[in-house]
Design a protein around this motif. Structure first.
Motif, PDB file in Angstrom:
ATOM      1  N   MET A  47       3.254 -20.259  -4.723  1.00 47.57           N
ATOM      2  CA  MET A  47       4.717 -20.209  -4.838  1.00 47.57           C
ATOM      3  C   MET A  47       5.161 -19.608  -6.172  1.00 47.57           C
ATOM      4  N   ARG A  48       6.409 -19.105  -6.183  1.00 53.14           N
ATOM      5  CA  ARG A  48       7.036 -18.646  -7.411  1.00 53.14           C
ATOM      6  C   ARG A  48       7.764 -19.825  -8.055  1.00 53.14           C
ATOM      7  N   GLY A  49       7.900 -19.809  -9.357  1.00 53.20           N
ATOM      8  CA  GLY A  49       8.629 -20.870 -10.054  1.00 53.20           C
ATOM      9  C   GLY A  49      10.050 -21.020  -9.562  1.00 53.20           C
ATOM     10  N   SER A  50      10.692 -19.888  -9.242  1.00 56.24           N
ATOM     11  CA  SER A  50      12.091 -19.947  -8.808  1.00 56.24           C
ATOM     12  C   SER A  50      12.227 -20.649  -7.459  1.00 56.24           C
ATOM     13  N   VAL A  51      11.154 -20.671  -6.689  1.00 52.78           N
ATOM     14  CA  VAL A  51      11.160 -21.380  -5.408  1.00 52.78           C
ATOM     15  C   VAL A  51      10.703 -22.826  -5.593  1.00 52.78           C
ATOM     16  N   HIS A  52       9.691 -22.999  -6.425  1.00 50.16           N
ATOM     17  CA  HIS A  52       9.076 -24.319  -6.572  1.00 50.16           C
ATOM     18  C   HIS A  52       9.970 -25.299  -7.326  1.00 50.16           C
ATOM     19  N   ASN A  53      10.685 -24.804  -8.327  1.00 52.77           N
ATOM     20  CA  ASN A  53      11.551 -25.703  -9.105  1.00 52.77           C
ATOM     21  C   ASN A  53      12.572 -26.395  -8.204  1.00 52.77           C
ATOM     22  N   ASP A  54      12.655 -27.702  -8.298  1.00 47.37           N
ATOM     23  CA  ASP A  54      13.647 -28.466  -7.533  1.00 47.37           C
ATOM     24  C   ASP A  54      14.936 -28.511  -8.348  1.00 47.37           C
ATOM     25  N   ILE A  55      15.994 -27.963  -7.791  1.00 50.02           N
ATOM     26  CA  ILE A  55      17.268 -27.875  -8.517  1.00 50.02           C
ATOM     27  C   ILE A  55      17.990 -29.222  -8.487  1.00 50.02           C
ATOM     28  N   PHE A  56      18.414 -29.687  -9.666  1.00 52.77           N
ATOM     29  CA  PHE A  56      19.166 -30.940  -9.744  1.00 52.77           C
ATOM     30  C   PHE A  56      20.555 -30.756  -9.144  1.00 52.77           C
ATOM     31  N   ALA A  57      21.064 -31.797  -8.545  1.00 61.38           N
ATOM     32  CA  ALA A  57      22.412 -31.737  -7.961  1.00 61.38           C
ATOM     33  C   ALA A  57      23.024 -33.128  -8.027  1.00 61.38           C
ATOM     34  N   VAL A  58      24.343 -33.166  -7.970  1.00 58.41           N
ATOM     35  CA  VAL A  58      25.058 -34.441  -7.990  1.00 58.41           C
ATOM     36  C   VAL A  58      25.305 -34.888  -6.561  1.00 58.41           C
ATOM     37  N   SER A  59      25.019 -36.153  -6.289  1.00 61.57           N
ATOM     38  CA  SER A  59      25.275 -36.695  -4.954  1.00 61.57           C
ATOM     39  C   SER A  59      25.891 -38.071  -5.143  1.00 61.57           C
ATOM     40  N   GLY A  60      27.229 -38.140  -5.055  1.00 60.85           N
ATOM     41  CA  GLY A  60      27.918 -39.396  -5.353  1.00 60.85           C
ATOM     42  C   GLY A  60      27.723 -39.737  -6.819  1.00 60.85           C
ATOM     43  N   ASN A  61      27.217 -40.953  -7.092  1.00 60.64           N
ATOM     44  CA  ASN A  61      26.960 -41.324  -8.475  1.00 60.64           C
ATOM     45  C   ASN A  61      25.534 -40.992  -8.900  1.00 60.64           C
ATOM     46  N   ASP A  62      24.805 -40.407  -7.986  1.00 57.74           N
ATOM     47  CA  ASP A  62      23.402 -40.150  -8.260  1.00 57.74           C
ATOM     48  C   ASP A  62      23.140 -38.696  -8.601  1.00 57.74           C
ATOM     49  N   ILE A  63      21.996 -38.498  -9.258  1.00 56.42           N
ATOM     50  CA  ILE A  63      21.500 -37.137  -9.422  1.00 56.42           C
ATOM     51  C   ILE A  63      20.283 -36.990  -8.529  1.00 56.42           C
ATOM     52  N   VAL A  64      20.323 -35.994  -7.694  1.00 49.84           N
ATOM     53  CA  VAL A  64      19.223 -35.764  -6.758  1.00 49.84           C
ATOM     54  C   VAL A  64      18.673 -34.362  -7.013  1.00 49.84           C
ATOM     55  N   THR A  65      17.621 -34.006  -6.298  1.00 53.15           N
ATOM     56  CA  THR A  65      17.197 -32.605  -6.344  1.00 53.15           C
ATOM     57  C   THR A  65      17.321 -32.038  -4.934  1.00 53.15           C
ATOM     58  N   GLU A  66      17.568 -30.746  -4.857  1.00 55.67           N
ATOM     59  CA  GLU A  66      17.866 -30.142  -3.557  1.00 55.67           C
ATOM     60  C   GLU A  66      16.617 -29.989  -2.714  1.00 55.67           C
ATOM     61  N   THR A  67      15.497 -29.831  -3.351  1.00 56.23           N
ATOM     62  CA  THR A  67      14.199 -29.840  -2.661  1.00 56.23           C
ATOM     63  C   THR A  67      13.353 -30.917  -3.344  1.00 56.23           C
ATOM     64  N   ASN A  68      12.144 -31.130  -2.845  1.00 58.00           N
ATOM     65  CA  ASN A  68      11.291 -32.144  -3.481  1.00 58.00           C
ATOM     66  C   ASN A  68       9.856 -31.640  -3.568  1.00 58.00           C
ATOM     67  N   HIS A  69       9.688 -30.430  -4.087  1.00 58.83           N
ATOM     68  CA  HIS A  69       8.325 -29.917  -4.271  1.00 58.83           C
ATOM     69  C   HIS A  69       7.554 -30.743  -5.275  1.00 58.83           C
ATOM     70  N   ALA A  70       8.296 -31.411  -6.157  1.00 57.05           N
ATOM     71  CA  ALA A  70       7.640 -32.230  -7.179  1.00 57.05           C
ATOM     72  C   ALA A  70       7.048 -33.503  -6.573  1.00 57.05           C
ATOM     73  N   GLY A  71       7.417 -33.799  -5.313  1.00 59.29           N
ATOM     74  CA  GLY A  71       6.911 -35.030  -4.709  1.00 59.29           C
ATOM     75  C   GLY A  71       7.409 -36.276  -5.405  1.00 59.29           C
TER      76      GLY A  71
END
Lengths: 377, 377, 377, 377
Positions: free
Chosen positions: A256-280
């Motif tokens: 994979m490329r870093g730009s694909v593998h990196n899980d982007i942080f996002a706001v979801s309600g009061n939480d911070i989530v990531t849009e993908t979970n390649h990090a497991g």
């Protein structure tokens, strides 16, 4: 050594064809409910499955020798034994001369000498994982008490792969009724067919187990060395037959490329989530709050009915070897509850180390405070 | 915690942009030659490679603060520091508000709070692996003294795979001149091209490192939990960016039949060997005498030049993030000596635990024996 | 935690009035003879002594659940249990409200909460030392196999002191027949009289145990922290009732001059000895080859028949307390084999860590060597 | 090994005449204030005292190499070094042939062989306690933050005994100005006289240090083996020259009756106290809330000016030995801050293990919570 864990410590003992197998679990908070019925249920998942498993019949009745009073942990070490009822060791006598391919006979004899107990695999037997499952029931209860849920299922057996995302509910509910411990009924049936086909040839097959843990709080795992991945891996490789482990994207990350593998942080309600979970669910060895995801590869059972070759250690020459005894053509389904238990045990230890289990004395002092000036004299 | 090992123990300290990084190595047998030139050579393999690496220039000069007298270990803990010369931390200030995707910023802040040092990745930085390499030089020397050889190389970078069997000689000699740390000159060149192509896009790429160890005596590894696989895995997952590990056949075992996977024992001169090595040199968690083989997957570098998204923790909203600083488009080549060092350190500890290093007092008593009746009075 | 030791590890479990007490002993070299008769003999020394001990009768029959095949250690953990036959817990019910002076009731309730098992002292009971004695039999056998001898005896009970130097022979032979576990018959009789006089008043008395170890090789003990004194002390303070420990000259050293205290080295045949042994056989935390000598102080039994005062935790007011149950007016004689076992267990671990037990693979390879080139593929 | 502690871990390195001495402290909660001035103040208490101490002058300036950012702990290991300025090793050359009585020269050479560094006592030197004092400053700060106070003083030097009860205030305030580190001005003067008289004869003298800890919460200490006494003792015996340790009544308990020794519980306001404190604040290995009290015996300095005898290891014959170098006629005063530091370090580890330090994530979450469904794909 046969102990693992820092604040929640498991010590295994016993051997496949000895009196019993068992374990000591140290560090259980006093008052923790010890549910023997749940333990029996988890152990049932580890039993040979009718039709596709070894005909060895073990009742696997848990006896608790210490650490429990009135169904609750007393704070002293909890000791579990499971007696070995069904031990016909006669088939193992000649293994001291002719080691079985893929088994620990040869290395055990070399390391420990003639006194090592290799009957039924001895202390290297898959049977040693039964006490891990029993200890896992306690660990899973402790995790549940702080909202953490775990699950595992057969993601692949031989060429039958299940690449769908599965929910924890699927894992927990379907796998109980699926003899292959799959998270999908139809795929589970295909897996059983695969196992039966292989068994008919006197051969065996491997597979992959996926384990997921949800609601793990952020901050579990102790860098630099006692990371979430490191501690879980060490525990998982104690399970006989494991050849590899990967977290999140795993080996696929190499492509994979870093730009694909990196899980982007996002706001979801009061939480911070990531849009993908390649990090497991792990960043820097520490849980991120996203689901913990890992995959474990299990090799095909080493004991097969087919004729094989080996050597006679006494005569130092090639000999034919026909393995008798009782064996599973595929241990993946039986390893599913073991992987789940192993992960839960490790998580409890790391959660305790991280301070995620509130101690009673902080929240609710049980007795009045002792104090006053020194009056030693 | 930041320590690992039972009888040979490594303790790491420092952070990427602090005064220094370093380690304490405890358990080195007194008299062991400490070769600072070899250490420098190993560290040179870990440095950014001209053209394909970060422009951060660190001399990585090792200072030994304790444990060595006259070029030999004194038996007391050996302390190494490597000063951080080239630390421009300004680029890291805003990371406390906007965590970088794929990095430990978010989890470190959550676990340790505002006081954690995340400049340059802080204690989660890949730079922390330099002291591991330095300690690895000592471990490799100790292993060589009892005939054990180790090597590692880049087996895959992105889509460039090297599936040939490579000898230890190939690994050790070719990788020193191959900027990609490959075991083959031509494949190494392809890997460099892959890295340059990815770098040109402002992106990054991952890969796979293979590590081999030959002449490991039979019997290294302590079941049930302190197995060869378990101890090595725990250590390997401390290396930033590792997503998976497999031994021998690894994940491919899930697709194999037992009759294929089982390594058949055979007689070879006075030795017993196996005809294949799907076990990767390990049976029952114990070394079998066949070469130890393992593969480690490294994710694509998290820091990329490309525009990414993240969140502002203060404002709880999505923001754009352009990462400055100095980064490698691929850390696989630099991780090769780290994986080799990590494996060597673990093997020394397990060899010591197994009694494979003869102690001086057994072989060559240094002084006459004290004794005689008690004369306490 | 309930485990101690690095390479030879003891894990205790059970409680005074639960199903059983027991332990797991890990690290026993395979092939070590496990002598159950010797274990029974050592445990007999720990039993209440007719006339001067508690009337609680426990057969203390050892059951070995794992780790032994054909009378020899198999290399897997050895598990021992001793069932609790004679448990009348009724006398302990009110202790949850009214803690006994000098006992752990109060601190156990405060630390562990209402679920702690304090019947008969629970996991704090002196009864927990029985498995230590059983494990000690194994440790003493291992030490004997490399020429090391240990002994212990009652050096003082109340005001009856035995200040003579005693040989190991005196200790081992006389103490078996002396109910006070003294090393001299007459002094032993005086000790028994002291105990009976105190018992007649419904009171209890303390004392001092001396332990000696001869033929310990030079070099046992791991500075800086895992010293001979440090490791032994940690173990000894696990024995209920211990208030102090001293090595060699001990507290008397505070009154001595350096010119007197220093043990002068001297030549004796091919050996180097010291003319005195104020050091107690230890210099810099490492054994010197002179006899290891230590003294342990045991407090008077906390449970006494005399009326005492305590508080009701529920009502927070002073109350009278008359302790029923079964108790020894002096636990010193029964603690003698426990101290000896505890020291032996610690010495085995330190001797293993120091490489003083030759491993079978170094001396007598059991099987031919596996080897050959890698043929993975 | 040179590490101690489970969750708060100290690793020592260096040697008396090497480049430096130092330590790594792992487990400090991030944000803990690191007060270098307080460290210097504590180290000043350990320096040779003008008139009664060695003329060796060491500035003992602490350099912090890692783990601190802006005066606060960052959560990564804290590394301290203290450079050795004043090292004239010439006097130590002949010790390799003629070991000094009462020193570790002989055992160190026997255990570690010719490469061991014994200049100035090497890693066995009292100088190794300076980093313990520096780490102790951090530990004491952490204890103070949760209300726990510690103190220590010279209770006896040679025949000058101080048998009064001393308050923590006396200890802390008077000992700073008393060159003998006494808790009473007049007794301190007598102690100095004792030391000077002994020094005039070219001899040395020992003594006793008392250490007290107040406001320790109930419940600190982990039975069965990791008790308060056991953990403290192990740490204390790492201090060179310690011959014995006792808690509360200590060895005097051997002469007491149970009815006298038992500390009677009583109600005091909302607290439960005991009327006496023979237990020294510990019941069942767990703190009771009463002051923790312990006494440590220090032997007379082994290095004396007086002519002594020893042996030449090369010639195996008796020789005269005149020790040069720089030495204290009494190390008791200098050991006072070391004992206090050692106890504080142990208490912090046990308090962390017992959950007595609230973790930031439980009380005050630093960042928003990450979460959400798995989106791995």
């Amino acid at each position: 050594m046969n102990s693992i864990g820092t604040l929640f410590r498991l010590t295994l003992f016993g051997s496949s064809h000895g009196t019993c197998i068992g374990c000591v679990v140290d560090g259980i908070p006093p008052g923790t409910v010890i549910d023997e019925a749940a333990m029996a249920q988890d152990l049932a998942l580890r039993k040979p499955i009718t039709g596709i498993g070894t005909p060895r019949k073990e009742d696997d009745v848990v006896e608790i020798l210490s650490g429990v009073v009135g169904g609750r942990a007393s704070g002293s070490p909890l000791t579990i034994i499971i007696r070995n009822a069904n031990t016909d060791s006669s088939a193992y006598e000649k293994l001291r001369d002719v080691p079985r391919p893929g088994h620990a006979d040869f290395t055990a004899l070399s390391k420990y000498g003639a006194d090592v107990d290799i009957r039924g695999g001895g202390q290297f037997s898959g049977r040693m994982t039964a006490p891990i499952v029993a200890a896992g029931t306690i660990a899973k209860k402790m995790l549940q008490d702080i909202g953490i849920k775990t699950g595992a299922y057969s993601q692949a057996i031989g060429s039958v792969l299940d690449w769908e995302e599965r929910t924890l509910d699927d894992m927990v509910h379907i796998r109980s009724v699926s003899p292959a411990r799959a998270a999908d009924v139809v795929i589970g049936e295909c897996m059983v067919e695969e196992i039966l086909a292989v068994a008919a040839e006197g051969d065996s097959v491997g597979g992959i187990i996926k384990c997921v843990c949800e609601n793990l709080p952020i901050g579990v795992g102790e860098p630099f060395f006692d990371t979430l991945e490191g501690e879980i891996s060490k525990m998982i490789f104690a399970i006989p037959g494991v050849k590899g482990i990967e977290f999140g994207s795993g080996f696929a990350a190499s492509l994979m490329r870093g730009s694909v593998h990196n899980d982007i942080f996002a706001v979801s309600g009061n939480d911070i989530v990531t849009e993908t979970n390649h990090a497991g669910g792990i960043l820097g060895g520490i849980s991120s709050g996203m689901p913990l995801e890992l995959r474990v590869c299990i090799k095909p059972t080493a004991s097969i009915r087919k004729m094989q070759h080996s050597v006679s250690l006494a005569e130092m020459k090639k000999v034919e070897l026909q393995i008798g005894g009782r064996h599973d053509p595929c241990i993946v389904p039986r390893a599913v509850p073991v992987v789940e238990a192993a992960v839960a045990i490790t998580l409890v230890d790391l959660c305790m180390r991280g301070g995620f289990f509130a101690t009673p004395r902080v929240n609710e002092p049980v007795t009045p405070r002792v104090g006053g000036p020194s009056r030693h004299g």
